[in-house]
Design an enzyme around this catalytic site. Structure first.
Site, mmCIF file in Angstrom:
data_model
loop_
_atom_site.group_PDB
_atom_site.id
_atom_site.type_symbol
_atom_site.label_atom_id
_atom_site.label_comp_id
_atom_site.label_asym_id
_atom_site.label_seq_id
_atom_site.Cartn_x
_atom_site.Cartn_y
_atom_site.Cartn_z
ATOM 1 N N ARG A 43 0.862 -1.190 0.000
ATOM 2 C CA ARG A 43 0.000 0.000 0.000
ATOM 3 C C ARG A 43 0.896 1.237 0.000
ATOM 4 O O ARG A 43 1.681 1.445 0.926
ATOM 5 C CB ARG A 43 -0.924 0.002 1.218
ATOM 6 C CG ARG A 43 -1.934 1.143 1.182
ATOM 7 C CD ARG A 43 -3.063 0.915 2.160
ATOM 8 N NE ARG A 43 -2.650 1.063 3.540
ATOM 9 C CZ ARG A 43 -3.461 0.839 4.584
ATOM 10 N NH1 ARG A 43 -4.701 0.417 4.379
ATOM 11 N NH2 ARG A 43 -3.016 0.992 5.817
ATOM 12 N N SER A 112 -12.590 -3.862 0.291
ATOM 13 C CA SER A 112 -12.876 -3.407 1.651
ATOM 14 C C SER A 112 -14.386 -3.318 1.860
ATOM 15 O O SER A 112 -15.108 -2.777 1.015
ATOM 16 C CB SER A 112 -12.255 -2.030 1.895
ATOM 17 O OG SER A 112 -10.857 -2.074 1.733
ATOM 18 N N LYS A 141 -4.737 4.994 8.874
ATOM 19 C CA LYS A 141 -5.430 5.624 7.751
ATOM 20 C C LYS A 141 -6.625 6.405 8.274
ATOM 21 O O LYS A 141 -7.159 6.107 9.346
ATOM 22 C CB LYS A 141 -5.886 4.584 6.723
ATOM 23 C CG LYS A 141 -6.923 3.596 7.234
ATOM 24 C CD LYS A 141 -7.327 2.591 6.162
ATOM 25 C CE LYS A 141 -8.069 3.237 5.026
ATOM 26 N NZ LYS A 141 -8.623 2.269 4.060
#
Length: 526
Positions: A43, A112, A141
Protein backbone atom coordinates in the site's frame (compact mmCIF):
# COMPACT_ATOMS: atom_id res chain seq x y z
CA UNK A 1 -10.87 -17.27 -9.17
CA UNK A 2 -7.43 -18.08 -7.72
CA UNK A 3 -5.83 -21.21 -9.14
CA UNK A 4 -4.12 -22.03 -5.84
CA UNK A 5 -5.02 -22.08 -2.20
CA UNK A 6 -4.34 -18.77 -0.49
CA UNK A 7 -3.53 -18.62 3.21
CA UNK A 8 -5.15 -15.45 4.59
CA UNK A 9 -4.10 -16.13 8.20
CA UNK A 10 -1.64 -13.28 8.71
CA UNK A 11 -2.15 -10.61 6.06
CA UNK A 12 0.46 -7.84 6.19
CA UNK A 13 -0.43 -4.41 4.79
CA UNK A 14 2.72 -2.37 4.25
CA UNK A 15 3.20 1.28 5.15
CA UNK A 16 6.69 2.74 4.79
CA UNK A 17 5.65 5.82 6.78
CA UNK A 18 5.34 3.66 9.90
CA UNK A 19 8.84 2.18 9.76
CA UNK A 20 10.99 2.97 12.81
CA UNK A 21 13.84 5.44 12.20
CA UNK A 22 16.68 3.74 10.36
CA UNK A 23 14.62 0.65 9.47
CA UNK A 24 14.94 -0.40 5.82
CA UNK A 25 11.65 -1.29 4.15
CA UNK A 26 12.79 -4.47 2.40
CA UNK A 27 14.69 -5.69 5.47
CA UNK A 28 11.53 -5.17 7.55
CA UNK A 29 9.41 -6.97 4.96
CA UNK A 30 11.77 -9.95 4.82
CA UNK A 31 11.85 -10.21 8.60
CA UNK A 32 8.02 -10.16 8.60
CA UNK A 33 7.96 -13.01 6.09
CA UNK A 34 10.41 -14.96 8.23
CA UNK A 35 8.09 -14.39 11.19
CA UNK A 36 5.20 -16.08 9.42
CA UNK A 37 3.31 -13.53 7.31
CA UNK A 38 1.20 -15.48 4.79
CA UNK A 39 -0.02 -12.70 2.46
CA UNK A 40 1.30 -9.21 1.69
CA UNK A 41 -0.46 -6.13 0.36
CA UNK A 42 1.73 -3.26 -0.87
CA UNK A 43 0.00 0.00 0.00
CA UNK A 44 1.60 3.25 -1.20
CA UNK A 45 -0.90 6.10 -0.95
CA UNK A 46 1.58 8.94 -1.39
CA UNK A 47 4.14 7.52 -3.81
CA UNK A 48 4.31 8.49 -7.47
CA UNK A 49 3.83 5.84 -10.14
CA UNK A 50 7.52 5.27 -10.79
CA UNK A 51 8.36 4.99 -7.09
CA UNK A 52 5.36 2.72 -6.44
CA UNK A 53 6.38 0.51 -9.35
CA UNK A 54 9.90 0.12 -7.99
CA UNK A 55 8.74 -0.68 -4.45
CA UNK A 56 6.10 -3.11 -5.72
CA UNK A 57 8.53 -4.97 -7.99
CA UNK A 58 11.10 -5.42 -5.23
CA UNK A 59 8.36 -6.53 -2.82
CA UNK A 60 7.08 -9.06 -5.35
CA UNK A 61 10.55 -10.56 -5.86
CA UNK A 62 11.07 -10.85 -2.10
CA UNK A 63 7.66 -12.41 -1.44
CA UNK A 64 8.20 -14.88 -4.29
CA UNK A 65 11.32 -16.20 -2.57
CA UNK A 66 9.18 -17.09 0.45
CA UNK A 67 6.26 -18.42 -1.57
CA UNK A 68 3.95 -15.70 -0.27
CA UNK A 69 1.42 -14.02 -2.61
CA UNK A 70 1.66 -10.27 -3.11
CA UNK A 71 -1.34 -8.02 -3.66
CA UNK A 72 -1.25 -4.39 -4.79
CA UNK A 73 -3.52 -1.83 -3.17
CA UNK A 74 -5.78 0.04 -5.63
CA UNK A 75 -3.41 0.23 -8.62
CA UNK A 76 -4.39 -2.30 -11.27
CA UNK A 77 -1.73 -0.93 -13.62
CA UNK A 78 1.04 -1.56 -11.08
CA UNK A 79 -0.29 -5.07 -10.44
CA UNK A 80 -0.20 -5.84 -14.17
CA UNK A 81 3.28 -4.38 -14.59
CA UNK A 82 4.87 -6.53 -11.86
CA UNK A 83 2.66 -9.59 -12.42
CA UNK A 84 1.32 -9.37 -8.89
CA UNK A 85 -0.91 -12.09 -7.51
CA UNK A 86 -3.85 -9.72 -7.21
CA UNK A 87 -5.35 -6.37 -6.30
CA UNK A 88 -7.22 -4.98 -3.32
CA UNK A 89 -9.75 -2.22 -4.02
CA UNK A 90 -11.83 0.08 -1.89
CA UNK A 91 -15.48 0.98 -2.26
CA UNK A 92 -14.61 4.08 -4.34
CA UNK A 93 -12.10 2.31 -6.59
CA UNK A 94 -12.53 0.42 -9.87
CA UNK A 95 -15.47 -2.07 -9.76
CA UNK A 96 -14.56 -5.71 -9.20
CA UNK A 97 -16.03 -6.86 -12.52
CA UNK A 98 -13.80 -4.48 -14.46
CA UNK A 99 -10.75 -5.39 -12.39
CA UNK A 100 -11.46 -9.05 -13.12
CA UNK A 101 -11.66 -8.38 -16.88
CA UNK A 102 -8.27 -6.63 -16.87
CA UNK A 103 -6.22 -8.93 -14.64
CA UNK A 104 -4.99 -12.38 -15.73
CA UNK A 105 -7.17 -15.41 -14.89
CA UNK A 106 -6.61 -16.65 -11.37
CA UNK A 107 -5.79 -13.24 -9.93
CA UNK A 108 -6.86 -12.56 -6.34
CA UNK A 109 -9.29 -9.68 -5.94
CA UNK A 110 -10.20 -8.30 -2.54
CA UNK A 111 -12.47 -5.45 -1.52
CA UNK A 112 -12.88 -3.41 1.65
CA UNK A 113 -16.28 -3.80 3.31
CA UNK A 114 -17.74 -1.86 6.21
CA UNK A 115 -21.31 -3.14 6.25
CA UNK A 116 -23.68 -5.92 5.24
CA UNK A 117 -24.69 -4.41 1.91
CA UNK A 118 -21.10 -3.94 0.78
CA UNK A 119 -20.35 -7.57 1.64
CA UNK A 120 -23.40 -8.77 -0.27
CA UNK A 121 -22.33 -6.80 -3.32
CA UNK A 122 -18.77 -8.12 -3.05
CA UNK A 123 -20.05 -11.71 -3.18
CA UNK A 124 -22.29 -10.95 -6.16
CA UNK A 125 -19.45 -9.17 -7.97
CA UNK A 126 -17.08 -12.12 -7.66
CA UNK A 127 -14.60 -10.97 -5.02
CA UNK A 128 -12.21 -13.61 -3.70
CA UNK A 129 -12.05 -12.09 -0.24
CA UNK A 130 -13.31 -9.11 1.73
CA UNK A 131 -11.46 -6.98 4.24
CA UNK A 132 -13.84 -6.12 7.09
CA UNK A 133 -13.09 -3.01 9.10
CA UNK A 134 -12.10 -1.00 10.80
CA UNK A 135 -12.56 -3.23 13.85
CA UNK A 136 -10.94 -0.75 16.23
CA UNK A 137 -9.91 2.88 15.80
CA UNK A 138 -6.60 3.09 13.95
CA UNK A 139 -4.07 5.79 13.17
CA UNK A 140 -2.76 4.11 10.01
CA UNK A 141 -5.43 5.62 7.75
CA UNK A 142 -8.18 8.21 7.93
CA UNK A 143 -11.50 6.46 8.60
CA UNK A 144 -14.48 7.53 6.50
CA UNK A 145 -16.80 4.75 7.67
CA UNK A 146 -18.09 3.79 11.15
CA UNK A 147 -16.07 1.43 13.33
CA UNK A 148 -17.41 -2.09 12.74
CA UNK A 149 -16.44 -3.48 16.21
CA UNK A 150 -15.72 -7.14 16.94
CA UNK A 151 -19.37 -8.00 17.50
CA UNK A 152 -20.41 -6.20 14.34
CA UNK A 153 -18.36 -8.52 12.14
CA UNK A 154 -20.79 -11.44 12.49
CA UNK A 155 -23.58 -9.85 10.44
CA UNK A 156 -21.13 -9.06 7.65
CA UNK A 157 -19.72 -12.59 7.70
CA UNK A 158 -23.26 -13.96 7.34
CA UNK A 159 -23.35 -12.55 3.83
CA UNK A 160 -20.61 -15.00 2.84
CA UNK A 161 -22.67 -18.09 3.71
CA UNK A 162 -22.85 -20.46 0.76
CA UNK A 163 -19.96 -18.79 -1.06
CA UNK A 164 -16.23 -19.38 -1.33
CA UNK A 165 -15.44 -15.78 -0.48
CA UNK A 166 -12.90 -15.44 2.33
CA UNK A 167 -12.75 -12.76 5.01
CA UNK A 168 -10.08 -10.95 6.98
CA UNK A 169 -10.55 -8.31 9.65
CA UNK A 170 -8.48 -5.12 9.69
CA UNK A 171 -8.09 -2.02 11.82
CA UNK A 172 -6.34 -1.78 15.18
CA UNK A 173 -5.49 -5.48 15.30
CA UNK A 174 -2.34 -6.36 17.21
CA UNK A 175 -0.98 -9.06 19.50
CA UNK A 176 -3.17 -7.73 22.33
CA UNK A 177 -6.45 -7.58 20.41
CA UNK A 178 -6.07 -10.44 17.93
CA UNK A 179 -7.41 -13.17 20.21
CA UNK A 180 -10.56 -11.19 20.98
CA UNK A 181 -11.11 -10.61 17.27
CA UNK A 182 -10.70 -14.31 16.46
CA UNK A 183 -13.06 -15.36 19.22
CA UNK A 184 -15.69 -12.68 18.85
CA UNK A 185 -15.97 -12.20 15.09
CA UNK A 186 -18.37 -15.04 14.30
CA UNK A 187 -21.67 -15.13 12.40
CA UNK A 188 -24.87 -16.79 13.62
CA UNK A 189 -24.03 -19.76 11.39
CA UNK A 190 -20.62 -19.95 13.09
CA UNK A 191 -18.82 -18.60 10.01
CA UNK A 192 -15.47 -17.32 11.28
CA UNK A 193 -12.69 -15.17 9.90
CA UNK A 194 -10.07 -16.64 7.58
CA UNK A 195 -7.40 -14.32 8.88
CA UNK A 196 -6.46 -10.89 10.18
CA UNK A 197 -4.81 -7.98 8.40
CA UNK A 198 -2.15 -6.14 10.40
CA UNK A 199 -0.26 -2.93 9.72
CA UNK A 200 1.45 -1.05 12.55
CA UNK A 201 1.96 -3.94 14.98
CA UNK A 202 4.44 -5.43 12.49
CA UNK A 203 5.59 -2.53 10.32
CA UNK A 204 6.25 -0.13 13.21
CA UNK A 205 8.09 -2.76 15.25
CA UNK A 206 11.86 -2.69 15.77
CA UNK A 207 11.66 -6.49 15.60
CA UNK A 208 9.12 -7.30 12.86
CA UNK A 209 10.03 -10.98 12.78
CA UNK A 210 9.17 -11.32 16.47
CA UNK A 211 6.00 -9.24 16.04
CA UNK A 212 4.78 -11.44 13.19
CA UNK A 213 5.79 -14.54 15.11
CA UNK A 214 3.71 -13.54 18.15
CA UNK A 215 0.66 -13.06 15.98
CA UNK A 216 1.16 -16.34 14.12
CA UNK A 217 1.64 -18.15 17.41
CA UNK A 218 -1.81 -17.07 18.56
CA UNK A 219 -3.40 -17.73 15.16
CA UNK A 220 -2.04 -21.26 14.91
CA UNK A 221 -2.80 -22.20 18.48
CA UNK A 222 -6.30 -20.77 18.21
CA UNK A 223 -7.08 -22.93 15.20
CA UNK A 224 -5.43 -26.04 16.53
CA UNK A 225 -6.75 -25.75 20.06
CA UNK A 226 -9.57 -27.98 21.24
CA UNK A 227 -11.55 -27.52 24.42
CA UNK A 228 -12.14 -30.30 26.92
CA UNK A 229 -15.80 -31.15 27.33
CA UNK A 230 -16.52 -32.82 30.65
CA UNK A 231 -13.36 -34.86 30.11
CA UNK A 232 -15.08 -36.81 27.33
CA UNK A 233 -13.78 -36.95 23.76
CA UNK A 234 -16.34 -36.11 21.09
CA UNK A 235 -15.72 -39.42 19.38
CA UNK A 236 -16.27 -42.84 20.96
CA UNK A 237 -18.34 -41.49 23.80
CA UNK A 238 -19.58 -44.04 26.33
CA UNK A 239 -23.32 -44.53 26.96
CA UNK A 240 -25.18 -41.63 28.55
CA UNK A 241 -25.44 -43.28 31.98
CA UNK A 242 -21.68 -43.79 32.05
CA UNK A 243 -21.10 -40.18 31.03
CA UNK A 244 -23.44 -38.98 33.78
CA UNK A 245 -21.60 -41.06 36.36
CA UNK A 246 -18.27 -39.68 35.20
CA UNK A 247 -19.55 -36.10 35.24
CA UNK A 248 -20.99 -36.49 38.75
CA UNK A 249 -17.66 -37.85 39.97
CA UNK A 250 -15.86 -34.91 38.36
CA UNK A 251 -18.24 -32.40 39.98
CA UNK A 252 -17.62 -33.86 43.43
CA UNK A 253 -13.88 -33.87 42.82
CA UNK A 254 -13.88 -30.24 41.71
CA UNK A 255 -15.70 -29.23 44.90
CA UNK A 256 -12.73 -30.61 46.82
CA UNK A 257 -10.31 -28.87 44.45
CA UNK A 258 -11.88 -25.48 45.16
CA UNK A 259 -11.31 -26.03 48.87
CA UNK A 260 -7.78 -27.34 48.53
CA UNK A 261 -6.62 -24.82 45.94
CA UNK A 262 -8.30 -21.82 47.67
CA UNK A 263 -8.38 -19.64 44.53
CA UNK A 264 -8.39 -15.86 44.72
CA UNK A 265 -11.49 -14.56 42.93
CA UNK A 266 -11.65 -10.94 41.74
CA UNK A 267 -15.24 -9.68 41.61
CA UNK A 268 -16.55 -6.48 40.05
CA UNK A 269 -20.12 -7.05 41.01
CA UNK A 270 -23.49 -5.74 42.03
CA UNK A 271 -23.07 -3.62 45.18
CA UNK A 272 -26.51 -4.78 46.36
CA UNK A 273 -25.21 -8.34 46.60
CA UNK A 274 -21.48 -7.78 47.19
CA UNK A 275 -21.56 -8.95 50.81
CA UNK A 276 -23.51 -12.10 49.97
CA UNK A 277 -21.18 -12.82 47.07
CA UNK A 278 -18.08 -12.40 49.22
CA UNK A 279 -19.50 -14.65 51.95
CA UNK A 280 -20.49 -17.34 49.48
CA UNK A 281 -17.03 -17.23 47.89
CA UNK A 282 -15.49 -17.76 51.32
CA UNK A 283 -17.94 -20.56 52.08
CA UNK A 284 -16.77 -22.47 49.00
CA UNK A 285 -13.22 -22.21 50.32
CA UNK A 286 -12.08 -19.50 47.90
CA UNK A 287 -11.08 -15.92 48.70
CA UNK A 288 -12.86 -12.83 47.31
CA UNK A 289 -11.39 -9.50 46.25
CA UNK A 290 -14.12 -6.92 45.61
CA UNK A 291 -12.22 -4.22 43.70
CA UNK A 292 -13.37 -1.82 40.98
CA UNK A 293 -10.70 0.90 40.58
CA UNK A 294 -9.20 0.86 37.07
CA UNK A 295 -5.75 1.60 38.49
CA UNK A 296 -5.72 -1.72 40.37
CA UNK A 297 -6.55 -4.00 37.48
CA UNK A 298 -3.04 -4.77 36.14
CA UNK A 299 -1.78 -5.83 39.57
CA UNK A 300 -4.90 -7.81 40.46
CA UNK A 301 -4.88 -9.70 37.17
CA UNK A 302 -1.40 -10.92 38.04
CA UNK A 303 -2.31 -12.29 41.47
CA UNK A 304 -5.97 -13.37 41.18
CA UNK A 305 -7.11 -16.65 39.63
CA UNK A 306 -10.34 -15.53 37.95
CA UNK A 307 -12.55 -12.52 37.31
CA UNK A 308 -16.30 -11.96 37.63
CA UNK A 309 -17.84 -8.96 35.87
CA UNK A 310 -21.45 -8.35 36.94
CA UNK A 311 -23.22 -5.25 35.56
CA UNK A 312 -26.03 -5.24 38.13
CA UNK A 313 -25.09 -1.80 39.41
CA UNK A 314 -23.19 -0.06 36.65
CA UNK A 315 -20.28 1.83 38.11
CA UNK A 316 -16.63 1.91 37.11
CA UNK A 317 -17.18 0.56 33.61
CA UNK A 318 -13.62 1.60 32.79
CA UNK A 319 -12.43 -0.83 35.45
CA UNK A 320 -14.53 -3.56 33.84
CA UNK A 321 -12.99 -2.86 30.43
CA UNK A 322 -9.42 -2.87 31.70
CA UNK A 323 -9.93 -5.89 33.95
CA UNK A 324 -11.32 -8.09 31.18
CA UNK A 325 -8.42 -7.26 28.88
CA UNK A 326 -5.88 -7.92 31.62
CA UNK A 327 -7.36 -11.28 32.60
CA UNK A 328 -7.52 -12.28 28.93
CA UNK A 329 -3.85 -11.36 28.65
CA UNK A 330 -2.99 -13.62 31.59
CA UNK A 331 -5.23 -16.44 30.25
CA UNK A 332 -7.41 -16.63 33.35
CA UNK A 333 -11.17 -17.29 33.44
CA UNK A 334 -13.53 -14.34 32.97
CA UNK A 335 -17.17 -14.85 33.99
CA UNK A 336 -19.64 -12.32 32.62
CA UNK A 337 -23.07 -11.79 34.21
CA UNK A 338 -25.14 -9.29 32.15
CA UNK A 339 -27.59 -8.56 34.96
CA UNK A 340 -30.65 -6.64 33.82
CA UNK A 341 -29.16 -5.96 30.40
CA UNK A 342 -32.61 -5.57 28.87
CA UNK A 343 -33.61 -2.82 31.28
CA UNK A 344 -32.03 0.05 29.34
CA UNK A 345 -30.20 0.95 26.17
CA UNK A 346 -27.31 2.09 28.34
CA UNK A 347 -26.87 -1.42 29.75
CA UNK A 348 -27.00 -2.90 26.26
CA UNK A 349 -24.34 -0.45 25.15
CA UNK A 350 -22.08 -1.26 28.08
CA UNK A 351 -22.49 -5.01 27.41
CA UNK A 352 -21.46 -4.54 23.79
CA UNK A 353 -18.51 -2.34 24.76
CA UNK A 354 -17.28 -5.00 27.17
CA UNK A 355 -17.70 -7.88 24.77
CA UNK A 356 -16.01 -5.94 21.99
CA UNK A 357 -13.04 -5.41 24.29
CA UNK A 358 -12.50 -8.85 25.81
CA UNK A 359 -13.45 -12.51 25.59
CA UNK A 360 -15.60 -14.07 28.32
CA UNK A 361 -14.94 -17.64 29.39
CA UNK A 362 -18.48 -18.10 30.70
CA UNK A 363 -21.60 -16.01 30.20
CA UNK A 364 -24.34 -16.63 32.75
CA UNK A 365 -27.83 -15.16 32.68
CA UNK A 366 -31.55 -15.76 32.89
CA UNK A 367 -33.72 -16.19 29.82
CA UNK A 368 -34.45 -12.49 29.43
CA UNK A 369 -30.81 -11.47 29.72
CA UNK A 370 -29.51 -14.09 27.31
CA UNK A 371 -32.28 -13.28 24.83
CA UNK A 372 -31.00 -9.69 24.70
CA UNK A 373 -27.46 -10.96 24.19
CA UNK A 374 -28.59 -13.23 21.36
CA UNK A 375 -30.87 -10.64 19.76
CA UNK A 376 -33.89 -12.90 20.30
CA UNK A 377 -37.44 -11.85 21.24
CA UNK A 378 -38.38 -15.34 22.41
CA UNK A 379 -37.84 -14.47 26.09
CA UNK A 380 -38.64 -11.21 27.89
CA UNK A 381 -37.15 -9.32 30.81
CA UNK A 382 -38.43 -6.78 33.28
CA UNK A 383 -35.68 -5.04 35.23
CA UNK A 384 -33.34 -7.80 36.40
CA UNK A 385 -36.02 -10.48 36.15
CA UNK A 386 -37.05 -12.77 33.32
CA UNK A 387 -40.72 -13.43 32.72
CA UNK A 388 -42.95 -15.31 30.33
CA UNK A 389 -42.69 -18.84 28.97
CA UNK A 390 -38.99 -18.58 28.07
CA UNK A 391 -37.38 -20.49 25.25
CA UNK A 392 -39.29 -23.28 23.54
CA UNK A 393 -36.07 -25.24 23.11
CA UNK A 394 -33.58 -23.99 25.72
CA UNK A 395 -31.03 -26.70 24.93
CA UNK A 396 -30.79 -25.67 21.28
CA UNK A 397 -30.68 -22.01 22.29
CA UNK A 398 -27.71 -22.38 24.65
CA UNK A 399 -25.85 -24.64 22.22
CA UNK A 400 -26.26 -22.12 19.40
CA UNK A 401 -25.32 -19.12 21.55
CA UNK A 402 -22.26 -20.91 22.94
CA UNK A 403 -21.04 -21.61 19.41
CA UNK A 404 -21.58 -18.01 18.37
CA UNK A 405 -19.95 -16.51 21.47
CA UNK A 406 -17.22 -19.19 21.59
CA UNK A 407 -17.61 -19.65 25.32
CA UNK A 408 -19.65 -21.58 27.87
CA UNK A 409 -23.25 -20.35 28.20
CA UNK A 410 -25.25 -20.91 31.39
CA UNK A 411 -29.00 -20.32 31.18
CA UNK A 412 -30.51 -20.16 34.65
CA UNK A 413 -34.15 -20.71 35.57
CA UNK A 414 -36.46 -23.41 37.02
CA UNK A 415 -34.08 -25.75 35.19
CA UNK A 416 -30.57 -24.67 34.26
CA UNK A 417 -28.92 -25.39 30.90
CA UNK A 418 -25.18 -25.21 30.32
CA UNK A 419 -23.39 -25.65 27.00
CA UNK A 420 -19.98 -25.22 25.40
CA UNK A 421 -21.47 -25.30 21.91
CA UNK A 422 -21.46 -29.08 21.68
CA UNK A 423 -22.43 -30.67 24.97
CA UNK A 424 -25.62 -29.45 26.69
CA UNK A 425 -26.26 -30.39 30.32
CA UNK A 426 -29.69 -29.93 31.90
CA UNK A 427 -29.60 -29.31 35.67
CA UNK A 428 -32.68 -29.96 37.79
CA UNK A 429 -31.57 -29.24 41.36
CA UNK A 430 -32.62 -26.15 43.26
CA UNK A 431 -35.33 -24.70 45.51
CA UNK A 432 -37.81 -21.80 45.07
CA UNK A 433 -36.29 -19.94 48.04
CA UNK A 434 -33.17 -19.32 45.94
CA UNK A 435 -35.29 -16.99 43.82
CA UNK A 436 -36.66 -15.12 46.85
CA UNK A 437 -33.40 -13.69 48.18
CA UNK A 438 -31.59 -10.65 46.84
CA UNK A 439 -28.63 -11.52 44.68
CA UNK A 440 -29.16 -15.24 44.19
CA UNK A 441 -28.08 -14.86 40.57
CA UNK A 442 -25.09 -12.79 41.63
CA UNK A 443 -23.86 -15.42 44.06
CA UNK A 444 -24.30 -17.90 41.24
CA UNK A 445 -21.82 -15.88 39.18
CA UNK A 446 -19.42 -15.73 42.14
CA UNK A 447 -19.65 -19.50 42.50
CA UNK A 448 -18.93 -20.06 38.80
CA UNK A 449 -15.88 -17.78 39.02
CA UNK A 450 -14.56 -19.74 42.01
CA UNK A 451 -15.03 -23.13 40.34
CA UNK A 452 -13.56 -21.90 37.04
CA UNK A 453 -10.49 -20.66 38.90
CA UNK A 454 -10.07 -24.08 40.51
CA UNK A 455 -10.50 -25.87 37.16
CA UNK A 456 -8.15 -23.68 35.13
CA UNK A 457 -4.70 -24.92 34.20
CA UNK A 458 -1.45 -23.42 32.95
CA UNK A 459 -1.92 -22.65 29.22
CA UNK A 460 1.72 -23.45 28.50
CA UNK A 461 4.15 -21.53 26.33
CA UNK A 462 1.82 -21.16 23.32
CA UNK A 463 -1.41 -19.61 24.59
CA UNK A 464 -3.96 -19.75 21.80
CA UNK A 465 -7.15 -19.85 23.83
CA UNK A 466 -8.26 -17.45 26.57
CA UNK A 467 -8.32 -20.20 29.21
CA UNK A 468 -7.10 -23.77 29.52
CA UNK A 469 -9.15 -26.15 31.64
CA UNK A 470 -12.62 -27.65 31.61
CA UNK A 471 -14.83 -24.60 31.95
CA UNK A 472 -18.01 -26.51 31.09
CA UNK A 473 -17.40 -28.85 34.00
CA UNK A 474 -16.59 -25.90 36.27
CA UNK A 475 -19.82 -24.09 35.37
CA UNK A 476 -21.98 -27.19 35.80
CA UNK A 477 -20.28 -27.98 39.11
CA UNK A 478 -20.78 -24.46 40.47
CA UNK A 479 -24.47 -24.25 39.59
CA UNK A 480 -25.37 -27.75 40.78
CA UNK A 481 -23.39 -27.40 44.00
CA UNK A 482 -25.11 -24.10 44.80
CA UNK A 483 -28.52 -25.56 44.01
CA UNK A 484 -27.95 -28.63 46.18
CA UNK A 485 -26.83 -26.39 49.04
CA UNK A 486 -30.06 -24.46 48.52
CA UNK A 487 -32.11 -27.64 48.84
CA UNK A 488 -30.30 -28.59 52.04
CA UNK A 489 -30.74 -25.09 53.52
CA UNK A 490 -34.47 -24.99 52.70
CA UNK A 491 -34.99 -28.32 54.51
CA UNK A 492 -33.50 -27.09 57.77
CA UNK A 493 -35.82 -26.69 60.76
CA UNK A 494 -34.47 -23.20 61.48
CA UNK A 495 -35.45 -21.85 58.05
CA UNK A 496 -38.85 -20.16 57.99
CA UNK A 497 -38.47 -18.04 54.85
CA UNK A 498 -36.08 -15.88 52.82
CA UNK A 499 -34.70 -14.04 55.87
CA UNK A 500 -33.46 -17.19 57.56
CA UNK A 501 -32.69 -18.98 54.31
CA UNK A 502 -29.68 -16.88 53.25
CA UNK A 503 -27.50 -17.52 56.34
CA UNK A 504 -28.52 -21.18 56.23
CA UNK A 505 -27.49 -21.32 52.57
CA UNK A 506 -24.03 -19.96 53.40
CA UNK A 507 -23.73 -22.54 56.16
CA UNK A 508 -24.73 -25.41 53.88
CA UNK A 509 -22.28 -24.30 51.19
CA UNK A 510 -19.45 -24.46 53.70
CA UNK A 511 -20.64 -27.84 55.01
CA UNK A 512 -21.36 -29.48 51.65
CA UNK A 513 -19.50 -32.78 51.30
CA UNK A 514 -18.68 -34.49 48.00
CA UNK A 515 -20.59 -37.65 48.92
CA UNK A 516 -23.74 -35.69 49.79
CA UNK A 517 -23.42 -33.68 46.60
CA UNK A 518 -23.09 -36.83 44.47
CA UNK A 519 -26.13 -38.44 46.07
CA UNK A 520 -28.40 -35.49 45.29
CA UNK A 521 -27.33 -34.41 41.82
CA UNK A 522 -30.02 -34.45 39.13
CA UNK A 523 -28.67 -33.79 35.66
CA UNK A 524 -28.95 -35.05 32.10
CA UNK A 525 -27.12 -34.68 28.81
CA UNK A 526 -29.38 -33.21 26.12
Amino acid sequence: MPTRTVDYSLYLVTSRALLPPGQDYLESLEASLQGGVTLVQVREKDAGTKEFLDIARKSKDLCARYGVPLIVNDRVDIALAIEADGVHVGQEDMPIQIVRSILPPGSIIGVSCNNVEQARQAVESGADYIGIGAIYPTATKELTQPIVTVRGVGAILSQLDGSNVKAVAIGGINSTTVLRVLHGAVSTSCRALDGVAVVSDIVASDRPEEAAGRLMQVLRAFREGTSSRCGLALENRPPTDTRKTLLIDQIASLLETVRSRKPLVHQITNVVAATQSANVTLAWGASPIMATAPEEMPDLANVCDSLLVNIGTLRQTEGMLIAGRRYNATYKPVVFDPVGVGASQYRKGVMNDLLNAWAPTVIKGNAGELAVLAGSDEAKSRGVDSFGAGFKDPASFVRSLARKERCVIALTGPKDYVSDGDVVVELSNGHPLLGEITGSGCIGGSSIAAFCAAASTDPGPVPGRPVCGDMLLATVAAITSLNVAGELAAARADVAGPGSFLPALIDEISLLRPDVLKSRLRLDFI
